[in-house]
Design an enzyme around this catalytic site. Structure first.
Site, PDB file in Angstrom:
ATOM      1  N   SER A 176     -31.897  -1.619  24.055  1.00 52.11           N
ATOM      2  CA  SER A 176     -31.988  -3.014  23.607  1.00 52.11           C
ATOM      3  C   SER A 176     -31.968  -4.074  24.698  1.00 52.11           C
ATOM      4  CB  SER A 176     -30.870  -3.316  22.608  1.00 52.11           C
ATOM      5  OG  SER A 176     -31.196  -2.779  21.349  1.00 52.11           O
TER       6      SER A 176
ATOM      7  N   SER B 100     -33.239  -4.842  20.755  1.00 52.34           N
ATOM      8  CA  SER B 100     -32.748  -5.914  19.922  1.00 52.34           C
ATOM      9  C   SER B 100     -32.440  -7.215  20.689  1.00 52.34           C
ATOM     10  CB  SER B 100     -31.479  -5.458  19.214  1.00 52.34           C
ATOM     11  OG  SER B 100     -30.435  -5.232  20.140  1.00 52.34           O
TER      12      SER B 100
ATOM     13  N   LYS C  55     -26.523 -13.362  24.050  1.00 54.48           N
ATOM     14  CA  LYS C  55     -26.948 -12.695  22.816  1.00 54.48           C
ATOM     15  C   LYS C  55     -25.911 -12.941  21.724  1.00 54.48           C
ATOM     16  CE  LYS C  55     -28.472  -8.124  21.218  1.00 54.48           C
ATOM     17  NZ  LYS C  55     -28.655  -6.710  21.615  1.00 54.48           N
TER      18      LYS C  55
END
Lengths: 110, 501
Positions: free
Chosen positions: B178, B154, B79
């Site tokens: 997330s 996210s 990420k």
């Protein structure tokens, strides 16, 4: 509804530039979110201690002492000895928008 | 089975047995990314050359008959809020569009020690703030199961990359759901570890008392492998702890598919709590049906199911939306146009640089949360908002502590709906916030939880959330594995991989 002045004041505290249009939008959006958050006022918190750190040492050990304290946070200390930085300062300076003689350069404050 | 459909365990076995080389494995993923990233947009940055040269190194090790760690040569995705030295790290924000990470996060250091192959950095909601990955300054990621829908967020890029077979596994971060919500939307396994189990050094901070890094994988077993690789105390993160809890009798280290007799012994002493507050109006009936069916499966296998109550559940989301933005407003003060990142210097003085850089650099949701957090922390409001929220947090924590005296794990849905349409919720921040309703409590209390696929509505996956006691990751993973090896696997997009692993 929070006022235009309040929005501008908070934006200044946050060092966040806003357009005139955004001030209006934030008035509406922040009010609606704050309105939702008002729900917390229903809860009786008169005898409750705040939690800032969710996992306590007691819990981490295995849970037996979990009830002992729910807000205990242990400070982590290290010896007061100088350490060499793992990242070279030159490398960090290269990321800066403007530097001079190994320092960050900024505009005048006043 | 193609090279891009393998689990970590399978890929590792293939490398060791020389069924394929690390270079071939890496190239297969790079080709797939080249072909499909344009439509899914899971990756923001792909580092082809360093991935290939790392893969060559593994092949040399193998040819020298050296033993290789489990993650060696296994292509992964990170990420884009976790620093990998020398690679651009944007946080999905314009303010860091050209920022090159000057050092490795601790989790990356640990992966590199195992000789992992990093393919690139994945898309996310700007600074991990959002539930759909639509808040990325570089465009939204699409759900591989239905390109008109969001992957969740996210960590949407990481979940879509794993689900779309653009990597074997990925790292995500979880502040309010997330990792778990995108894992649920994309039909993969996501683990949010106990607060402190994984070092946050080198993770761009969003809400420091809630953030955790965790794995997004194709199987529960893979999640365990990655978690074990990245967890542990780190002198560079004072909130990290070494957990030595032996929390599961089912330690099937050498028996990947545990014998049924062993499985039954676990399930006999398993007490599962199902909180009534998590089955609410507004939840999609199909989702509820799938979750209840999964719970029923556990009951049939011998687990004791108890209806429990977490009375402060309805206050978790408003509590979260004070604490997270407050901490964010402080953490994001560092992006000031002076030290790194976007700098707009057309004004007359220093204040203008701050105002203009942050105005041009931050997107709508980030600005909204900075405003909300600054308001909640400002003079005269601190007690009414932040302090009150921290006290409510204690009550939410007490709910869980009391419940865990009676049960070993708590089962809930991950999200009230499957993946929603792109654009469906982006116009209304509050509606978007509501998609985190079942996941935020876990962060406020710091507990470990996994999401793993347990069914589908049409072609859209639905995840079951299993919440455990602090540092009992191993136990919730073992509980998840029971269902994974059971017949429900047929509804999983990785059914074949799961059966064989």
């Amino acid at each position: 509804m929070i006022t235009k002045k309040e929005v501008q004041h908070v934006a200044k505290l946050a060092r966040l530039g806003l357009t005139e249009k955004e001030v209006k939008r934030f008035q509406k959006e922040l009010s609606s979110i704050l309105n939702y958050i008002e729900k917390l006022k229903e809860v009786d918190i008169s005898k409750v201690e705040p939690t800032s750190h969710s996992i306590t040492r007691a819990l981490a050990k295995g849970g037996d002492e979990a009830s002992a304290s729910s807000t205990e946070v242990e400070n982590v200390m290290r010896e007061d000895k100088s350490q060499k930085s793992k990242v070279k300062s030159q490398k960090l300076l290269e990321l800066a928008p403007e530097t001079k003689d190994g320092y960050l350069k900024v505009k005048s404050i006043l | 089975m193609g090279l891009t459909e393998l689990t970590i365990t399978q890929a590792h076995a293939g490398l060791v047995k020389k069924e394929f080389s690390a270079l071939e494995l890496c190239q297969a993923y790079l080709d797939k990314i080249e072909k499909e990233n344009e439509k899914i947009f899971a990756f923001l940055t792909v580092v082809k050359n360093s991935a290939l040269s790392q893969a060559k190194k593994i092949d040399e090790m193998i040819s020298q008959k050296r033993e290789i760690p489990l993650l060696a040569g296994i292509p992964c995705a990170i990420k884009d809020v976790i620093l990998v030295e020398g690679i651009r790290c944007t946080a999905g924000s314009k303010i860091l569009e050209n920022y090159i990470a000057p050092y490795d996060a601790t989790v990356i250091k640990k992966l590199k020690e195992q000789n992992a192959v990093i393919l690139g950095k994945t898309n996310l909601d700007e600074f991990a703030m959002g539930s759909s990955t639509e808040n990325s300054a570089f465009g939204p990621t699409k759900n591989p199961h239905d390109l008109t829908r969001v992957p969740g967020g996210s960590s949407g890029g990481s979940a879509a990359a794993a689900a779309g077979n653009l990597c074997v596994y990925a790292l995500g971060t979880d502040t309010g759901g997330s990792i778990r919500q995108p894992a649920s939307f994309c039909g993969v396994v996501g683990l949010k570890p106990t607060y402190g189990a994984v070092s946050r050094y080198g993770l761009m901070a969003f809400a420091s008392s809630l953030d955790q890094i965790g794995p997004i994988t194709k199987t529960v077993e893979d999640a365990k492998i990655v978690f074990e690789a990245i967890s542990g105390k780190d002198p560079l993160d004072s909130t990290s702890v070494e957990s030595k809890i032996e929390n599961c009798k089912l330690k099937s280290k050498k028996v990947p598919s545990s014998p049924p007799s062993l499985r039954r012994s676990v399930i006999e002493n398993l007490r599962i709590g199902v909180p009534k507050e998590y089955f609410i109006k507004g939840m999609e009936p199909e989702v509820e049906k799938i979750i209840k069916k999964a719970i029923k499966k556990y009951e049939e296998m011998g687990a004791k199911i108890e209806e429990i109550s977490l009375p402060h559940t309805e206050y978790a989301l408003p509590c979260y939306y004070i604490i997270a933005p407050s901490e964010a407003s402080a953490n994001l003060a560092r992006y000031d146009g002076i030290k790194y990142g976007l700098s707009v210097s057309k004004g007359k003085d220093l204040l203008d640089v701050y105002l203009k850089s942050r105005e041009e650099g931050f997107g709508a949701e980030v600005r909204r949360r900075i405003m909300l957090g600054t308001y909640a922390l400002s003079a005269g409001y601190y007690e009414a908002y932040y302090l009150r929220a921290q006290k409510v947090r204690t009550l939410i924590k007490n709910d869980f502590e009391k419940t865990f005296e009676k049960v070993d794990a708590i089962f809930t849905p991950v999200s009230p709906t499957p993946a929603f349409k792109l654009g469906e919720k982006i116009g209304d921040p509050l509606t978007m916030y509501l998609s985190d309703i079942f996941t935020v409590s876990v962060n406020l209390v710091g507990l470990p939880a996994i999401s793993f696929p347990c069914g589908k509505v049409g072609k859209l996956p639905v995840g079951l959330q299993i919440i455990g006691k602090p540092f009992e990751e191993e136990k919730i993973l073992a509980i998840g594995k029971i269902l994974e090896v059971d017949e429900l696997r047929s509804s999983s997009p990785f059914a074949n991989a799961r059966v064989k692993s």
